[in-house]
Design an enzyme around this catalytic site. Structure first.
Site, mmCIF file in Angstrom:
data_model
loop_
_atom_site.group_PDB
_atom_site.id
_atom_site.type_symbol
_atom_site.label_atom_id
_atom_site.label_comp_id
_atom_site.label_asym_id
_atom_site.label_seq_id
_atom_site.Cartn_x
_atom_site.Cartn_y
_atom_site.Cartn_z
ATOM 1 N N LEU A 3 0.557 -1.153 0.036
ATOM 2 C CA LEU A 3 -0.171 -0.008 -0.044
ATOM 3 C C LEU A 3 0.774 1.243 -0.016
ATOM 4 O O LEU A 3 0.374 2.254 -0.517
ATOM 5 C CB LEU A 3 -0.942 0.112 1.289
ATOM 6 C CG LEU A 3 -2.091 -1.077 1.242
ATOM 7 C CD1 LEU A 3 -2.755 -1.154 2.392
ATOM 8 C CD2 LEU A 3 -2.825 -1.071 -0.015
ATOM 9 N N GLY A 4 2.037 1.176 0.318
ATOM 10 C CA GLY A 4 2.968 2.441 0.726
ATOM 11 C C GLY A 4 4.001 2.175 1.466
ATOM 12 O O GLY A 4 4.171 1.269 2.308
ATOM 13 N N SER A 5 4.979 3.032 1.424
ATOM 14 C CA SER A 5 6.282 2.863 2.265
ATOM 15 C C SER A 5 6.653 4.222 2.522
ATOM 16 O O SER A 5 6.620 5.291 1.843
ATOM 17 C CB SER A 5 7.415 2.246 1.309
ATOM 18 O OG SER A 5 7.528 2.972 0.366
ATOM 19 N N GLY A 6 7.325 4.384 3.846
ATOM 20 C CA GLY A 6 7.740 5.625 4.457
ATOM 21 C C GLY A 6 9.158 5.493 5.077
ATOM 22 O O GLY A 6 9.816 4.301 4.841
ATOM 23 N N ALA A 7 9.463 6.507 5.958
ATOM 24 C CA ALA A 7 10.789 6.384 6.577
ATOM 25 C C ALA A 7 10.862 5.470 7.622
ATOM 26 O O ALA A 7 11.830 4.927 7.878
ATOM 27 C CB ALA A 7 11.130 7.962 7.046
ATOM 28 N N PHE A 8 9.579 5.080 8.165
ATOM 29 C CA PHE A 8 9.637 4.052 9.365
ATOM 30 C C PHE A 8 9.402 2.660 8.786
ATOM 31 O O PHE A 8 9.285 1.947 9.723
ATOM 32 C CB PHE A 8 8.799 4.610 10.360
ATOM 33 C CG PHE A 8 9.126 5.954 10.983
ATOM 34 C CD1 PHE A 8 10.350 6.049 11.792
ATOM 35 C CD2 PHE A 8 8.537 7.136 10.560
ATOM 36 C CE1 PHE A 8 10.724 7.238 12.493
ATOM 37 C CE2 PHE A 8 8.991 8.255 10.905
ATOM 38 C CZ PHE A 8 9.940 8.188 11.934
ATOM 39 N N VAL A 53 3.633 -0.529 4.435
ATOM 40 C CA VAL A 53 2.341 -0.988 4.993
ATOM 41 C C VAL A 53 1.885 -1.858 3.883
ATOM 42 O O VAL A 53 1.951 -1.566 2.701
ATOM 43 C CB VAL A 53 1.599 0.283 5.259
ATOM 44 C CG1 VAL A 53 0.062 -0.367 5.449
ATOM 45 C CG2 VAL A 53 1.947 1.213 6.110
ATOM 46 N N LYS A 65 1.814 -3.141 8.998
ATOM 47 C CA LYS A 65 2.872 -2.125 8.927
ATOM 48 C C LYS A 65 4.396 -3.196 9.227
ATOM 49 O O LYS A 65 4.099 -3.571 10.414
ATOM 50 C CB LYS A 65 2.869 -0.852 9.859
ATOM 51 C CG LYS A 65 4.221 -0.150 9.921
ATOM 52 C CD LYS A 65 3.656 1.409 10.327
ATOM 53 C CE LYS A 65 4.842 2.225 10.116
ATOM 54 N NZ LYS A 65 4.742 3.609 10.500
ATOM 55 N N ASP A 87 3.668 12.125 16.574
ATOM 56 C CA ASP A 87 3.876 12.231 15.036
ATOM 57 C C ASP A 87 2.645 12.362 14.077
ATOM 58 O O ASP A 87 2.412 11.767 13.326
ATOM 59 C CB ASP A 87 4.614 10.740 14.620
ATOM 60 C CG ASP A 87 5.411 10.837 13.275
ATOM 61 O OD1 ASP A 87 5.646 11.987 13.034
ATOM 62 O OD2 ASP A 87 5.316 9.779 12.637
#
Length: 886
Positions: free
Chosen positions: A436-441, A444, A461, A568
């Site tokens: 579904l997506g990815s980020g710095a942490f 998902v 996650k 956050d």
């Protein structure tokens, strides 16, 4: 020849002047003579200059009023001849304005109610010719009988449906027609036409939807009426491009429009069969092209763009640009020009739809490794949301010339997009279906609980245990992981709020931390903001307030009720679902305060939204979330964060000093600006808590609570009615079927009956005298509904019928807006019991003239009648059509 024509002109003018005074036979002769004359342009000019167009309109009006008499005397060819004259003038661009000035279009729309199909088709052909003009199109849209056009599309023969759809396609770009489509619930009618393989009709319908989808309200209606699976379902069919070798003598014929080849004999020669196959292939490609255009317009809504990508739109579209099998693209050089153009246009429209999907940041992951680098560079060089097809020509040409090896690579990437493939991997008893997506942490994923389970989807996650923010030392890392597991467990057990994500589970596997939570179907606020930038749009203040109120409600629950700091609160951790329903997610960094006086000292969060005390490594409390709230609302107003710098030291300095460009009060109300300024106060002691922020937005909160309370009362009332209905039915059944036990076995002695043998079974007997016949209470409602549907599907009447029209409007109203079965049952019950309650059949001020074909209106907006009157109308029509004798 010219001299003879010049001699006949005065005679024809005399006949025209005295047309209504002549006999029917003479009128037929006049029409035939005029029809022959008007084949030539110069006589058309003479006819128009002598004000013959106004006479023609007068004749059309007379023909409509005298329809019954003409049909009775077998002289309907008079009306057909008049329509032929009108069509010949309308096909000439120079004379369309004259026909509009004479108001001939109003008479043509009246002809749509005539039951004679040939006359109806003639009127539709005339309207199509008139609608092809830019100026005349706007006038036609103002008086268009959209309700009757939709009725023809839904119930008439294939050719009439196609012609009516063509009229709608030409006019659906106009605002008035779009309003009437909404009023008469036309979207379900249009979507229902995609059943079967009538591609000529579906081409017109799809282009109508493409233009209607430019209106946000209609775009939403297409989605809510099930448009996405229907449109994608057409793309899912096996539309393989099969090139047919056509003899040279037929290639010129194949270039003719599809509408001129409607009727093909059942007995065809081999060459004619090839021509028919080619025409069918062309119609199919045109239909798919129009659907690609509709999908393109739907992608302007970010939520729909995300749903389209999730429903394999990229996988389905790429197959119409590049064959998935790895074969070389078909060579169309030997095919007729019409087929070449249709295939080329299909590639352009499919690629444009893909590029629009790519414009949404979340969808870009679907395009990774889909194209070779050179082609991908050309693909992304087209800016976001560009409709001009010529911009995509370079990319299509590059795709058509790739090597066989490159094509096999592309086809392999296309196969990887197929959702029918196996899950990506399995972890902790969950099947991982999609990223579904990815980020710095972390990343998902969309997961399903197990292979056998039919439970709904969840989100997981994934965070690596070696991530730097968990700590580099082993002891620090273990402590951080333990704290996260503990906090997530607290959130899972205690956090229950509509604006807070619900956690399900947390576990560690393969040196990775997995947090399982509810799947929120929507986009992050960051994705929505980026999309607004790409489309050069801004948030409406009403929408900003809607987001702010939900954030206040969520934070108030966290801070006041649960004493939890999120720490956050960023646009990436705020999800917007359908109708902007907001959910705060990612509580991996959240901390629970065990007392109101205690503060936290660890440095976490995203720098752009960190408060000054975190940047300065000072203790902080829940007011750190208030600072983040101010940053988020500022971002919604301006589409850029309040504090920004590429240099981290400069960014920290701006945050500590509170240096940001203030929002102008001319753009937003003072109340909203005041809330943002209060949240961004540097001194945390002076910065308001969430209760104070809520008091600043008190009026908006009260309005929101009133709306929610009203919705809740409506739902509670519906639930109470349903409970009462079920209870009454249950009591009725008990009264109708009493149990009559045998005297030898009284009920109180059943368990202790000493004469009963071990293992023997008891039986209950019912007295026949006590049995009563029961009837299904729903059956009469279905019978009443069947009568309405029966009337709506009757052939059109020979003369305009006011009662038929009113029942048609009422039937459409019943199935509009998905009001539910309870509403439908209530309406049918009122009809059955002859209720004297008034009912208002809604129409439109611009539609008044169309209704006055049947009866004059006292008001523009509604027609008021009673259920009793509607019941009598239904029964009268049923007796007239011998319904009860069937």
């Amino acid at each position: 020849m010219n001299s003879k024509h010049n001699m006949l002109i005065p005679v024809l003018r005399k006949f025209v002047d005295n047309f209504l005074e002549e006999s029917l036979e003479t009128r037929v002769s006049v029409i035939l003579s005029l029809s022959n004359f008007l084949k030539e342009t110069k006589f058309q000019k003479i006819f128009v200059e002598s004000e013959g167009v106004f006479k023609l309109t007068e004749f059309l009006d007379w023909g409509f009023d005298s329809y019954s008499l003409l049909v009775e005397n077998q002289n309907r060819q008079i009306i057909n001849g008049l329509l032929t004259l009108c069509q010949r003038l309308a096909s000439n661009e120079s004379y369309r304005s004259s026909l509009i000035a004479a108001k001939s279009h109003e008479k043509l729309f009246k002809m749509l109610y005539v039951p004679d199909v040939d006359i109806l088709k003639g009127a539709l052909y005339c309207l199509i010719s008139l609608a092809e003009g830019t100026a005349s199109k706007l006038v036609l849209a103002e008086t268009c009988h959209v309700n009757q056009v939709l009725h023809i599309i839904e119930h008439y023969d294939p050719l009439s449906r196609k012609l009516a759809a063509s009229v709608l396609r030409l006019l659906s770009g106009c605002q008035n027609v779009q309003d009437l489509v909404i009023l008469f619930n036309g979207i379900p009618v249009l979507l229902s036409q995609f059943e079967g393989e009538n591609y000529r009709l579906q081409w017109h319908i799809a282009w109508s939807l493409a233009q209607l989808a430019m209106e946000p309200k209609l775009r939403t209606q297409i989605y809510r009426k099930g448009g996405l699976p229907i449109l994608l379902g057409v793309l899912r069919l096996d539309h393989s491009i099969k090139m047919i070798k056509i003899p040279e003598k037929l290639k010129k014929e194949a270039v003719t429009p599809v509408s001129k080849n409607e009727h093909i004999c059942s007995t065809l020669t081999s060459s004619e069969e090839q021509l028919a196959s080619l025409l069918a292939l062309k119609a199919e490609m045109l239909c798919i092209s129009a659907i690609c255009a509709t999908l393109t317009e739907l992608t302007y809504d970010d939520q729909l763009s995300c749903k389209l990508a999730q429903e394999e739109a990229v996988y389905l579209l790429i197959q119409h640009v590049v064959p998935p099998s790895g074969d070389i693209l078909p060579d169309l050089t030997d095919e007729p020009q019409a087929v070449q153009e249709a295939f080329s246009n299909l590639q352009l429209l499919a690629l444009r739809a893909m590029r629009f999907l790519f414009s949404l940041e979340r969808n870009r992951r679907w395009f990774h490794r889909l194209f070779p680098p050179a082609i991908f560079e050309t693909f992304i060089s087209v800016n976001h949301y560009k409709r001009d097809l010529s911009l995509y020509r370079c990319c299509v040409d590059r795709l058509n010339n790739i090597t066989a090896e490159e094509l096999k690579t592309v086809s392999l990437a296309v196969d990887n997009l197929n959702k029918q493939r196996c899950p990506l991997f399995k972890v902790g008893g969950y099947l991982v279906l999609d990223l579904l997506g990815s980020g710095a942490f972390g990343s998902v994923f969309k997961v399903q609980p197990s292979e056998e389970s039919t439970a709904s989807y969840l989100a997981v996650k994934e965070v690596s245990l070696h991530h730097p923010w968990l700590g580099r030392a082993l002891t620090e890392n273990s402590a951080s992981v333990g704290e996260i597991v503990s906090e997530v467990n607290i959130a899972r057990e205690q956090l229950r709020h509509p604006n807070i994500v619900q956690y399900q589970k947390v576990f560690i596997e393969n040196e990775k931390l997995y947090i399982v939570m509810d799947l929120i179907e929507g986009l992050s606020l960051n994705e929505v903001i980026n999309s607004m930038k790409e489309k050069e749009e801004t948030f409406l203040e009403e929408r900003i307030w809607k987001v702010l109120i939900q954030l206040i409600q969520g934070l108030h629950y966290l801070h006041v009720d649960k004493h939890v700091i999120h720490r956050d609160l960023t646009p990436n951790n705020i999800l917007l679902g359908d109708r902007d329903r907001l959910t705060i997610t990612d509580f991996g960094l959240a901390r629970r305060k065990f007392s109101r006086e205690s503060n936290v000292t660890s440095v976490v969060g995203t720098m752009l939204y960190c408060c000054p005390e975190i940047v300065q490594h000072k203790p902080y409390g829940e007011r750190a979330d208030i600072w983040s709230l101010g940053c988020v609302i500022y971002l919604l107003c301006t589409l850029h964060p309040p504090f920004w710098s590429q240099n981290l030291l400069a960014l920290a300095s701006k945050i500590v000093k509170g240096q940001y460009d203030p929002i102008s009060s001319s753009q937003f109300c003072d109340k909203l600006v005041n809330i943002i300024e209060s949240c961004l106060i540097v001194d945390s002691d002076r910065r308001p808590d969430i209760s104070t922020v809520a008091s600043l937005a008190a009026s908006q909160l009260v309005a929101t609570i009133d709306t929610l309370s009203t919705e809740q009362r409506i739902l509670e009332r519906k639930l109470q009615l349903e409970k009462e209905k079920r209870k009454s039915l249950k009591d009725k059944v008990k009264k109708q079927v009493p149990l009559n036990f045998p005297q030898s076995h009284p009920t109180d002695s059943f368990p202790l009956n000493k004469h009963a043998k071990a293992g023997s079974s008891f039986s209950l007997s019912l007295s026949p005298r006590k049995l009563q016949e029961t009837k299904d209470p729903v059956l009469p409602l279905f019978q009443q509904l069947h009568k309405l549907i029966y009337i709506s599907q009757l052939p059109p009447p020979e003369t305009p019928c006011h009662h038929r029209w009113m029942l048609q409007v009422y039937t459409r109203m019943l199935f509009a807006n998905n009001l539910g079965t309870l509403y439908l049952k209530t309406e049918m019950s009122k009809l059955m019991h002859l209720s004297k309650e008034n009912i208002q059949l809604k129409t439109c001020p611009k539609y008044k003239e169309q209704i006055e074909l049947f009866s004059p209106l006292e008001e523009d907006s509604v027609i008021t009648t009673t259920y009793e009157e509607l019941h009598h109308m239904i029964e009268a029509l049923l007796l007239e059509t011998e319904y009860y004798q069937c």
